[in-house]
Scaffold this active site. Structure first.
Site, mmCIF file in Angstrom:
data_model
loop_
_atom_site.group_PDB
_atom_site.id
_atom_site.type_symbol
_atom_site.label_atom_id
_atom_site.label_comp_id
_atom_site.label_asym_id
_atom_site.label_seq_id
_atom_site.Cartn_x
_atom_site.Cartn_y
_atom_site.Cartn_z
ATOM 1 N N HIS A 186 18.959 13.783 55.059
ATOM 2 C CA HIS A 186 18.112 14.062 53.900
ATOM 3 C C HIS A 186 16.681 13.584 54.087
ATOM 4 O O HIS A 186 15.733 14.314 53.815
ATOM 5 C CB HIS A 186 18.735 13.406 52.675
ATOM 6 C CG HIS A 186 18.063 13.748 51.395
ATOM 7 N ND1 HIS A 186 18.018 15.032 50.894
ATOM 8 C CD2 HIS A 186 17.409 12.970 50.486
ATOM 9 C CE1 HIS A 186 17.374 15.029 49.740
ATOM 10 N NE2 HIS A 186 16.983 13.799 49.470
ATOM 11 N N GLY A 227 14.053 11.514 42.905
ATOM 12 C CA GLY A 227 15.006 10.826 42.059
ATOM 13 C C GLY A 227 15.574 11.754 41.001
ATOM 14 O O GLY A 227 16.599 12.373 41.221
ATOM 15 N N SER A 250 13.037 15.755 48.439
ATOM 16 C CA SER A 250 14.101 15.616 47.473
ATOM 17 C C SER A 250 13.684 16.152 46.110
ATOM 18 O O SER A 250 13.185 17.258 45.998
ATOM 19 C CB SER A 250 14.527 14.139 47.422
ATOM 20 O OG SER A 250 15.828 14.016 46.972
ATOM 21 N N TYR A 251 13.849 15.336 45.024
ATOM 22 C CA TYR A 251 13.426 15.825 43.715
ATOM 23 C C TYR A 251 11.910 16.012 43.628
ATOM 24 O O TYR A 251 11.409 16.713 42.754
ATOM 25 C CB TYR A 251 13.902 14.898 42.589
ATOM 26 C CG TYR A 251 13.751 15.546 41.222
ATOM 27 C CD1 TYR A 251 14.685 16.466 40.770
ATOM 28 C CD2 TYR A 251 12.655 15.268 40.411
ATOM 29 C CE1 TYR A 251 14.537 17.095 39.541
ATOM 30 C CE2 TYR A 251 12.498 15.880 39.181
ATOM 31 C CZ TYR A 251 13.442 16.796 38.746
ATOM 32 O OH TYR A 251 13.286 17.436 37.539
ATOM 33 N N ASP A 299 22.115 17.201 56.056
ATOM 34 C CA ASP A 299 22.068 16.735 54.660
ATOM 35 C C ASP A 299 22.972 17.625 53.810
ATOM 36 O O ASP A 299 22.812 18.844 53.789
ATOM 37 C CB ASP A 299 20.631 16.804 54.149
ATOM 38 C CG ASP A 299 20.498 16.476 52.667
ATOM 39 O OD1 ASP A 299 21.341 15.707 52.154
ATOM 40 O OD2 ASP A 299 19.552 16.987 52.041
#
Length: 480
Positions: free
Chosen positions: A453, A99, A195-196, A401
């Site tokens: 992603h 996030g 991701s984050y 992605d």
């Protein structure tokens, strides 16, 4: 006093009982046995038994809270699935979504790699034949507080959320979770995420590695697995721009302006020409799904909602921080999850609801996303530290992605300057090329052909195969 505080207090008392060894008196064994029963009863209180729409399974799963800060009343929500077979013989894997502000329960657990996937109507679950709990005991954590069902009773906590805050709370969570599940205390342990969480995972691994000098705090961490991870701001931005250009999302002219005016290693956004050109990249990506270039966008409620889904939380460049990255790939899936987790019967089954009052669950928090106060510009120094400590590091990348594209990850790995031990070659799954991989001294990098992603959403069988190879420490299959 609510049930979360009661359980947290019980955990604190158990810690006191387990740290101080009782004197060798005749009934010492009985005392230890009683303590173990109390500990096991804490875990049993979190056993999930009546989850609406759940397919029948032979393994146990648990959900509930662990209080990580008694004073402030910070509690993190988890969902834990035992391995489908031989859980006592298999490792423990913690999964984190990023996030910052997005739910590992909403994404990882019930869109990607958990045993249950939320149905399209948001009213039921279907069985995931490629769940990662086939190979490991899987622990999903909603972190930091403010994400999903995790919360704090102290409002100022929400003003201090950042990378270090998140790592420290996750570390505290693990030690307190082990009090509920003592049989996992010395289990082989891995951390995975996407991701984050490309920042969360190495930062937590570093903290564990540093604290492991104290034998009483030792966690048997063997390695980390990272999917489409944000890694280094400068390399990530270069990759985003070059990928957009090489995949015909932006024009030659826009690409040239960015290459000539953007210093991603320095004060990038003070250059107005650079900022305007990057705005053009973001403008074009708003027309498609940046997380999956070649699939259709969702035409429905989620695409225009304000619930904090990834389509709403587009990246910004007004800060010197690297924009934060969401998990997931289909915004319609976000909508299904929101419907499911805001049901009273679901929250009751997961030990969330306190009486008739529902907790408001969202898959991502826009407040956390926009107000994140601490983000490391690069975790590459941590990679070097973990490699030196002998940890297994695997990084994988879905190659469709645009948000954390394969080029960003390749640029970041290249910056490490690691010696190559196995040259770039295809890897195979079910006799087809699944992607390509390269092995370095201390790191393995693999791609997934045709995946966006959140790779497991696109390639569930292939991703399970890679996960299995990672746990075994074996090279990916390089022959049909």
């Amino acid at each position: 006093m609510n049930f979360v505080v009661v359980k947290a207090t019980a955990i604190f008392l158990i810690l006191a009982l387990t740290v101080v060894e009782p004197k060798p008196v005749p009934d010492a064994r009985k005392k230890r046995s009683n303590t173990e029963k109390l500990i096991n009863s804490l875990a049993s209180q979190d056993l999930v038994t009546n989850l609406p729409g759940q397919p029948a399974v032979d393994f146990r799963h648990y959900a509930g809270y662990v209080t990580v800060n008694e004073t402030n009343g910070r509690a993190l929500f988890y969902w834990f699935y035992e391995a489908a077979t031989n859980p006592d013989l298999k490792p423990l894997v913690l999964w984190l979504n990023g996030g910052p502000g997005c739910s590992s329960v909403g994404y990882g657990a019930t869109q990607e790699i958990g045993p249950f996937i939320v149905e399209t109507d948001g009213h039921g679950l279907r069985f995931n034949n490629y769940s990662w709990n086939k190979e490991a005991n899987m622990l999903f954590l909603e972190s930091p507080v403010g994400v999903g069902f995790s919360y704090s009773n102290t409002t100022t906590d929400y003003d201090n959320l950042g990378d270090a805050f998140t790592a420290n709370d996750a570390y505290a969570f693990l030690h307190k979770w082990f009090l509920k599940f003592p049989s996992y205390r010395t289990r082989t342990f891995y951390i995975a995420g996407e991701s984050y969480a490309g920042k969360y995972v190495p930062e937590l691994a570093e903290l564990i590695n540093d604290k492991n000098t104290d034998p009483s705090l030792h966690i048997d961490l063997k390695g980390v697995l990272l999917g489409n991870p944000e890694t280094s701001d400068a390399e990530d931005w270069r990759g985003i721009v070059d990928y957009a250009w090489s995949h015909a999302v932006i024009s030659d002219e826009t690409h040239k302006v960015i290459r000539e005016n953007c210093d991603f290693d320095g004060d990038t956004w003070s250059n107005k020409i650079c900022a305007q050109a990057v705005d053009e990249v973001l403008k074009q990506y708003k027309e498609i799904d940046i997380y999956s270039l070649y699939t259709s966008i969702c035409i429905g409620d989620t695409a225009s909602s304000n619930d904090g889904s990834m389509q709403v939380m587009m990246m910004k460049h007004t800060s010197t921080m690297m924009p934060r990255i969401m998990g997931g790939y289909d915004p319609c899936l976000d909508d299904y999850s929101r419907k499911f987790y805001n049901r009273a019967d679901v929250q009751k089954a997961l030990h969330v609801s306190n009486g008739p009052q529902l907790k408001n669950w969202s898959i991502c928090s826009t407040k956390i996303f926009h107000e994140w106060v601490d983000s490391k510009p690069s975790v590459l120094p941590i990679y070097k530290k973990l490699i030196a400590a002998g940890m297994r590091i695997w990084v994988y990348s879905g190659d469709t992605d645009g948000r954390v594209p394969v080029l960003s990850t390749r640029y970041s790995i290249s910056a490490l300057g690691l010696p190559i031990t196995k040259a770039w070659t295809p890897w195979y799954h079910q006799k087809q090329v699944s992607g390509w991989f390269q092995e370095y001294k201390g790191l393995t990098f693999a791609t997934f052909r045709g995946a966006g992603h959140a790779v497991p959403c696109f390639k569930p069988s292939n991703s399970l195969a890679l996960f299995t190879s990672f746990l075994l420490g074996e090279s990916l299959p390089s022959a049909r």
